[in-house]
Design a protein around this motif. Structure first.
Motif, PDB file in Angstrom:
ATOM      1  N   ILE A   1       1.407   7.487   0.527  1.00  6.87           N
ATOM      2  CA  ILE A   1       0.844   6.178   1.000  1.00  6.87           C
ATOM      3  C   ILE A   1       0.600   5.360  -0.377  1.00  6.87           C
ATOM      4  O   ILE A   1      -0.127   5.837  -1.339  1.00  6.87           O
ATOM      5  CB  ILE A   1      -0.618   6.197   1.592  1.00  6.87           C
ATOM      6  N   ARG A   2       1.515   4.580  -0.566  1.00  7.73           N
ATOM      7  CA  ARG A   2       1.552   3.638  -1.850  1.00  7.73           C
ATOM      8  C   ARG A   2       0.219   2.845  -2.159  1.00  7.73           C
ATOM      9  O   ARG A   2      -0.203   2.839  -3.181  1.00  7.73           O
ATOM     10  CB  ARG A   2       2.630   2.815  -1.900  1.00  7.73           C
ATOM     11  N   ASN A   3      -0.596   2.423  -1.249  1.00  8.49           N
ATOM     12  CA  ASN A   3      -1.524   1.424  -1.573  1.00  8.49           C
ATOM     13  C   ASN A   3      -2.796   1.972  -0.671  1.00  8.49           C
ATOM     14  O   ASN A   3      -3.151   1.710   0.495  1.00  8.49           O
ATOM     15  CB  ASN A   3      -1.329   0.015  -1.078  1.00  8.49           C
ATOM     16  N   LEU A   4      -3.560   2.716  -1.687  1.00 14.22           N
ATOM     17  CA  LEU A   4      -4.833   3.395  -0.829  1.00 14.22           C
ATOM     18  C   LEU A   4      -5.929   2.267  -0.868  1.00 14.22           C
ATOM     19  O   LEU A   4      -6.976   2.856  -0.121  1.00 14.22           O
ATOM     20  CB  LEU A   4      -5.403   4.584  -2.007  1.00 14.22           C
TER      21      LEU A   4
ATOM     22  N   PRO B   1      -6.667  -2.135   3.387  1.00 13.10           N
ATOM     23  CA  PRO B   1      -7.886  -2.299   4.449  1.00 13.10           C
ATOM     24  C   PRO B   1      -7.441  -1.239   5.511  1.00 13.10           C
ATOM     25  O   PRO B   1      -8.523  -0.718   6.176  1.00 13.10           O
ATOM     26  CB  PRO B   1      -8.060  -3.669   4.750  1.00 13.10           C
ATOM     27  N   TYR B   2      -6.392  -1.297   5.943  1.00 12.37           N
ATOM     28  CA  TYR B   2      -5.853  -0.514   7.282  1.00 12.37           C
ATOM     29  C   TYR B   2      -6.059   0.942   7.042  1.00 12.37           C
ATOM     30  O   TYR B   2      -6.682   1.843   7.725  1.00 12.37           O
ATOM     31  CB  TYR B   2      -4.687  -0.953   7.952  1.00 12.37           C
ATOM     32  N   VAL B   3      -5.488   1.125   5.963  1.00 11.36           N
ATOM     33  CA  VAL B   3      -5.898   2.855   5.610  1.00 11.36           C
ATOM     34  C   VAL B   3      -7.163   3.087   5.309  1.00 11.36           C
ATOM     35  O   VAL B   3      -7.557   4.225   5.687  1.00 11.36           O
ATOM     36  CB  VAL B   3      -4.596   3.063   4.190  1.00 11.36           C
ATOM     37  N   ILE B   4      -7.841   2.245   4.710  1.00 10.28           N
ATOM     38  CA  ILE B   4      -9.262   2.663   4.187  1.00 10.28           C
ATOM     39  C   ILE B   4      -9.965   2.845   5.645  1.00 10.28           C
ATOM     40  O   ILE B   4     -10.934   3.693   6.131  1.00 10.28           O
ATOM     41  CB  ILE B   4      -9.839   1.538   3.671  1.00 10.28           C
TER      42      ILE B   4
ATOM     43  N   LEU C   1      -8.728   3.773   8.536  1.00 12.48           N
ATOM     44  CA  LEU C   1      -8.464   5.223   8.950  1.00 12.48           C
ATOM     45  C   LEU C   1      -9.335   6.023   8.266  1.00 12.48           C
ATOM     46  O   LEU C   1      -9.651   7.002   9.011  1.00 12.48           O
ATOM     47  CB  LEU C   1      -6.960   5.558   8.649  1.00 12.48           C
ATOM     48  N   GLY C   2      -9.506   6.098   7.316  1.00 10.51           N
ATOM     49  CA  GLY C   2     -10.416   6.964   6.484  1.00 10.51           C
ATOM     50  C   GLY C   2     -12.111   6.973   7.073  1.00 10.51           C
ATOM     51  O   GLY C   2     -12.602   8.011   7.296  1.00 10.51           O
ATOM     52  N   GLU C   3     -12.391   5.645   7.486  1.00  4.40           N
ATOM     53  CA  GLU C   3     -13.838   5.422   7.781  1.00  4.40           C
ATOM     54  C   GLU C   3     -13.729   5.822   9.278  1.00  4.40           C
ATOM     55  O   GLU C   3     -14.754   6.421   9.555  1.00  4.40           O
ATOM     56  CB  GLU C   3     -14.187   4.123   7.908  1.00  4.40           C
ATOM     57  N   PHE C   4     -12.716   5.889   9.915  1.00  2.26           N
ATOM     58  CA  PHE C   4     -12.510   6.261  11.516  1.00  2.26           C
ATOM     59  C   PHE C   4     -12.410   7.699  11.369  1.00  2.26           C
ATOM     60  O   PHE C   4     -13.460   8.291  12.120  1.00  2.26           O
ATOM     61  CB  PHE C   4     -11.174   5.896  11.946  1.00  2.26           C
ATOM     62  N   ALA C   5     -11.925   8.567  10.483  1.00  2.00           N
ATOM     63  CA  ALA C   5     -12.080   9.877  10.535  1.00  2.00           C
ATOM     64  C   ALA C   5     -13.361  10.502  10.310  1.00  2.00           C
ATOM     65  O   ALA C   5     -13.666  11.357  10.989  1.00  2.00           O
ATOM     66  CB  ALA C   5     -11.057  10.421   9.426  1.00  2.00           C
TER      67      ALA C   5
ATOM     68  N   ASN D   1     -14.606   6.923  -0.582  1.00  2.00           N
ATOM     69  CA  ASN D   1     -13.196   6.227  -0.898  1.00  2.00           C
ATOM     70  C   ASN D   1     -12.123   7.230  -0.506  1.00  2.00           C
ATOM     71  O   ASN D   1     -12.219   8.452  -0.346  1.00  2.00           O
ATOM     72  CB  ASN D   1     -13.194   5.861  -2.297  1.00  2.00           C
ATOM     73  N   LEU D   2     -10.831   6.733  -0.448  1.00  2.00           N
ATOM     74  CA  LEU D   2      -9.532   7.429  -0.183  1.00  2.00           C
ATOM     75  C   LEU D   2      -9.379   8.009  -1.727  1.00  2.00           C
ATOM     76  O   LEU D   2      -9.148   7.281  -2.716  1.00  2.00           O
ATOM     77  CB  LEU D   2      -8.447   6.691   0.299  1.00  2.00           C
TER      78      LEU D   2
END
Length: 129
Positions: free
Chosen positions: A40-43, A46-49, A51-55, A71-72
């Motif tokens: 993943i290039r851009n940690l 907001p979408y990827v963040i 996903l981390g919050e969802f997890a 944080n990721l």
């Protein structure tokens, strides 16, 4: 004779163009991991963040733990037909006991291409990474 040379020239040009395009994809592209996994290039996306919050939220819901997303750390993505899989390493604060500590966790999240998109937490484990 001129018509045949014109067709041959066009065929040769097309072949060279296609060869150059495919060579550019392999030579200049990021290295791909086994089975189509790429970093993943851009940690900070907001979408990827999200996903981390969802997890973390799903893990808390399933286990009655009290982790708080911080944080990721890193991540990989695998894009398939109809779904996208994410392997992310995240930092979360564990507030379950009287001592609060920051730990890293490895989470696997799948996102199915539906309306609205369906997300599932496939695994969530502590990691030393």
């Amino acid at each position: 004779m001129a018509w045949g040379q014109c067709c041959l020239f066009l065929l040769m040009s097309a072949a060279l163009l296609l060869t150059g395009v495919s060579a550019g994809r392999t030579m200049g592209a990021e290295p791909h991991m086994h089975d189509g996994w790429t970093p993943i290039r851009n940690l900070s996306d907001p979408y990827v963040i999200g996903l981390g919050e969802f997890a973390v939220a799903e893990y808390d819901k399933q286990t009655k733990e009290t982790l708080v997303f911080h944080n990721l750390v890193s991540g990989m993505i695998q894009e398939l037909v109809g779904a996208t899989n994410y392997q992310i390493v995240l930092a979360a604060e564990n507030r379950s006991g009287c001592l609060r500590r920051m730990d890293n966790y490895r989470a696997a999240v799948s996102v199915l291409v539906t309306l609205p998109p369906y997300k599932s937490l496939d695994s969530f484990k502590p990691t030393d990474v």
